[in-house]
Design a protein around this motif. Structure first.
Motif, PDB file in Angstrom:
ATOM      1  N   ALA A   1       0.827  -1.203   0.000  1.00 53.46           N
ATOM      2  CA  ALA A   1       0.000   0.000   0.000  1.00 53.46           C
ATOM      3  C   ALA A   1       0.866   1.260   0.000  1.00 53.46           C
ATOM      4  N   VAL A   2       1.980   1.228   0.736  1.00 53.13           N
ATOM      5  CA  VAL A   2       2.906   2.364   0.743  1.00 53.13           C
ATOM      6  C   VAL A   2       3.469   2.583  -0.660  1.00 53.13           C
ATOM      7  N   ASP A   3       3.858   1.496  -1.314  1.00 48.07           N
ATOM      8  CA  ASP A   3       4.382   1.590  -2.689  1.00 48.07           C
ATOM      9  C   ASP A   3       3.331   2.176  -3.623  1.00 48.07           C
ATOM     10  N   ARG A   4       2.090   1.739  -3.509  1.00 51.85           N
ATOM     11  CA  ARG A   4       1.028   2.229  -4.378  1.00 51.85           C
ATOM     12  C   ARG A   4       0.699   3.700  -4.092  1.00 51.85           C
ATOM     13  N   ALA A   5       0.759   4.105  -2.829  1.00 50.71           N
ATOM     14  CA  ALA A   5       0.509   5.506  -2.481  1.00 50.71           C
ATOM     15  C   ALA A   5       1.585   6.401  -3.095  1.00 50.71           C
ATOM     16  N   LEU A   6       2.823   5.949  -3.071  1.00 44.34           N
ATOM     17  CA  LEU A   6       3.921   6.706  -3.674  1.00 44.34           C
ATOM     18  C   LEU A   6       3.773   6.738  -5.193  1.00 44.34           C
ATOM     19  N   LEU A   7       3.501   5.589  -5.775  1.00 39.16           N
ATOM     20  CA  LEU A   7       3.393   5.477  -7.228  1.00 39.16           C
ATOM     21  C   LEU A   7       2.208   6.258  -7.782  1.00 39.16           C
ATOM     22  N   ARG A   8       1.051   6.124  -7.153  1.00 40.72           N
ATOM     23  CA  ARG A   8      -0.171   6.694  -7.706  1.00 40.72           C
ATOM     24  C   ARG A   8      -0.494   8.103  -7.221  1.00 40.72           C
ATOM     25  N   PHE A   9      -0.014   8.465  -6.017  1.00 36.68           N
ATOM     26  CA  PHE A   9      -0.405   9.756  -5.445  1.00 36.68           C
ATOM     27  C   PHE A   9       0.780  10.599  -4.968  1.00 36.68           C
ATOM     28  N   GLY A  10       1.995  10.069  -5.081  1.00 32.02           N
ATOM     29  CA  GLY A  10       3.182  10.817  -4.680  1.00 32.02           C
ATOM     30  C   GLY A  10       3.324  10.992  -3.178  1.00 32.02           C
ATOM     31  N   ILE A  11       2.742  10.122  -2.402  1.00 32.39           N
ATOM     32  CA  ILE A  11       2.814  10.196  -0.940  1.00 32.39           C
ATOM     33  C   ILE A  11       4.061   9.443  -0.482  1.00 32.39           C
TER      34      ILE A  11
ATOM     35  N   SER B   1       6.808   7.501   1.904  1.00 29.54           N
ATOM     36  CA  SER B   1       6.585   6.386   2.821  1.00 29.54           C
ATOM     37  C   SER B   1       6.450   6.841   4.276  1.00 29.54           C
ATOM     38  N   GLU B   2       7.132   7.923   4.657  1.00 31.39           N
ATOM     39  CA  GLU B   2       7.021   8.387   6.048  1.00 31.39           C
ATOM     40  C   GLU B   2       5.672   9.046   6.335  1.00 31.39           C
ATOM     41  N   HIS B   3       4.980   9.529   5.304  1.00 33.00           N
ATOM     42  CA  HIS B   3       3.675  10.171   5.492  1.00 33.00           C
ATOM     43  C   HIS B   3       2.512   9.245   5.155  1.00 33.00           C
ATOM     44  N   ALA B   4       2.792   8.087   4.596  1.00 33.64           N
ATOM     45  CA  ALA B   4       1.742   7.204   4.080  1.00 33.64           C
ATOM     46  C   ALA B   4       0.747   6.767   5.152  1.00 33.64           C
ATOM     47  N   GLU B   5       1.231   6.367   6.307  1.00 33.21           N
ATOM     48  CA  GLU B   5       0.317   5.855   7.336  1.00 33.21           C
ATOM     49  C   GLU B   5      -0.659   6.934   7.791  1.00 33.21           C
ATOM     50  N   ASN B   6      -0.179   8.142   8.043  1.00 32.81           N
ATOM     51  CA  ASN B   6      -1.064   9.246   8.439  1.00 32.81           C
ATOM     52  C   ASN B   6      -2.035   9.590   7.316  1.00 32.81           C
TER      53      ASN B   6
ATOM     54  N   ARG C   1      -9.882   3.965  -4.306  1.00 32.21           N
ATOM     55  CA  ARG C   1     -10.374   2.711  -3.736  1.00 32.21           C
ATOM     56  C   ARG C   1      -9.323   2.192  -2.758  1.00 32.21           C
ATOM     57  N   ILE C   2      -9.731   2.021  -1.512  1.00 33.02           N
ATOM     58  CA  ILE C   2      -8.819   1.581  -0.463  1.00 33.02           C
ATOM     59  C   ILE C   2      -9.297   0.220   0.022  1.00 33.02           C
ATOM     60  N   VAL C   3      -8.393  -0.744   0.023  1.00 32.12           N
ATOM     61  CA  VAL C   3      -8.714  -2.092   0.472  1.00 32.12           C
ATOM     62  C   VAL C   3      -8.076  -2.288   1.851  1.00 32.12           C
ATOM     63  N   VAL C   4      -8.912  -2.657   2.833  1.00 33.19           N
ATOM     64  CA  VAL C   4      -8.467  -2.822   4.208  1.00 33.19           C
ATOM     65  C   VAL C   4      -8.801  -4.235   4.666  1.00 33.19           C
TER      66      VAL C   4
ATOM     67  N   THR D   1      -4.082  -2.098  -0.046  1.00 31.63           N
ATOM     68  CA  THR D   1      -3.678  -1.394  -1.263  1.00 31.63           C
ATOM     69  C   THR D   1      -4.617  -0.236  -1.533  1.00 31.63           C
ATOM     70  N   ILE D   2      -4.271   0.558  -2.529  1.00 31.13           N
ATOM     71  CA  ILE D   2      -5.100   1.679  -2.966  1.00 31.13           C
ATOM     72  C   ILE D   2      -5.010   1.757  -4.480  1.00 31.13           C
ATOM     73  N   LEU D   3      -6.125   2.081  -5.116  1.00 27.03           N
ATOM     74  CA  LEU D   3      -6.123   2.215  -6.566  1.00 27.03           C
ATOM     75  C   LEU D   3      -7.130   3.271  -6.992  1.00 27.03           C
ATOM     76  N   VAL D   4      -6.987   3.716  -8.234  1.00 30.47           N
ATOM     77  CA  VAL D   4      -7.900   4.690  -8.817  1.00 30.47           C
ATOM     78  C   VAL D   4      -8.376   4.126 -10.143  1.00 30.47           C
ATOM     79  N   ALA D   5      -9.681   3.981 -10.269  1.00 27.06           N
ATOM     80  CA  ALA D   5     -10.240   3.395 -11.488  1.00 27.06           C
ATOM     81  C   ALA D   5      -9.973   4.277 -12.701  1.00 27.06           C
ATOM     82  N   GLU D   6      -9.984   5.582 -12.535  1.00 28.50           N
ATOM     83  CA  GLU D   6      -9.781   6.489 -13.663  1.00 28.50           C
ATOM     84  C   GLU D   6      -8.381   6.388 -14.254  1.00 28.50           C
ATOM     85  N   ASP D   7      -7.417   5.969 -13.454  1.00 28.40           N
ATOM     86  CA  ASP D   7      -6.039   5.869 -13.930  1.00 28.40           C
ATOM     87  C   ASP D   7      -5.773   4.614 -14.743  1.00 28.40           C
ATOM     88  N   LEU D   8      -6.693   3.687 -14.713  1.00 31.95           N
ATOM     89  CA  LEU D   8      -6.490   2.453 -15.455  1.00 31.95           C
ATOM     90  C   LEU D   8      -6.579   2.726 -16.949  1.00 31.95           C
ATOM     91  N   PRO D   9      -5.755   2.038 -17.757  1.00 32.76           N
ATOM     92  CA  PRO D   9      -5.904   2.202 -19.199  1.00 32.76           C
ATOM     93  C   PRO D   9      -7.299   1.716 -19.610  1.00 32.76           C
TER      94      PRO D   9
END
Length: 172
Positions: free
Chosen positions: A10-20, A22-27, A54-57, A64-72
């Protein structure tokens, strides 16, 4: 307030998809989940939506986290998924109607057999009716289970399709 921990994925996806970072991801995830809308649960996982994210818990862990609009082909996929979901809903309604009719007919037969058993005087006749009644009761139970399985299958499909439906992103 529930405190969530974040899996490395989820940290990797937050960085990849939203630029967050790793130190700020949890907050960041905890803030999102405070206002996120629960879409549904499936297999021990909860699916949340926060402004198209979309956040999966699972339990207290963010998976993980994803955005449907970003999908090809996101919009095309969304249209196809919506169409398939409507088709699945129509099929479910048809099956619910058919199974409900069968259950009602079997219930009438069950009531008739119960009435006949109550009116019968001979123990052998009562035993024969009881055997028939057991078969009918079992059939009603199986029809009920089939109906529940059909509903569960549709709900599973509906929940899993939500990650692909873009139009829901604007509803938050």
């Amino acid at each position: 307030m529930k405190k969530y921990t974040v899996r490395p994925h989820a940290v990797d996806r937050a960085l990849l998809r939203f630029g967050i970072s790793s130190e700020h991801a949890e907050n960041w995830f905890n803030q999102l989940l405070m206002n996120a809308r629960l879409l549904g649960t499936q297999g021990g996982q909860q699916y949340y939506d926060h402004k198209g994210k979309r956040i999966v818990v699972q339990g207290t862990e963010v998976v993980t986290i994803l955005v449907a609009e970003d999908l090809p082909f996101g919009k095309k996929i969304s249209v196809i998924v919506e169409r398939e979901l409507r088709r699945a809903e129509r099929e479910l309604k048809k099956k619910e109607r058919e199974l409900s009719i069968k259950i009602a007919e079997a219930t009438i037969e069950q009531a008739t057999l119960t009435l006949n058993q109550l009116k019968a005087k001979s123990p052998s006749i009562k035993a024969k009716i009881q055997k028939k009644l057991d078969v009918v009761t079992e059939a009603i139970s199986e029809l009920g289970l089939t109906l529940e399985r059909e509903r569960d299958e549709y709900n599973h499909t509906a929940i899993n399709s939500r990650g692909y439906l873009i139009h829901e992103a604007g509803k938050c």
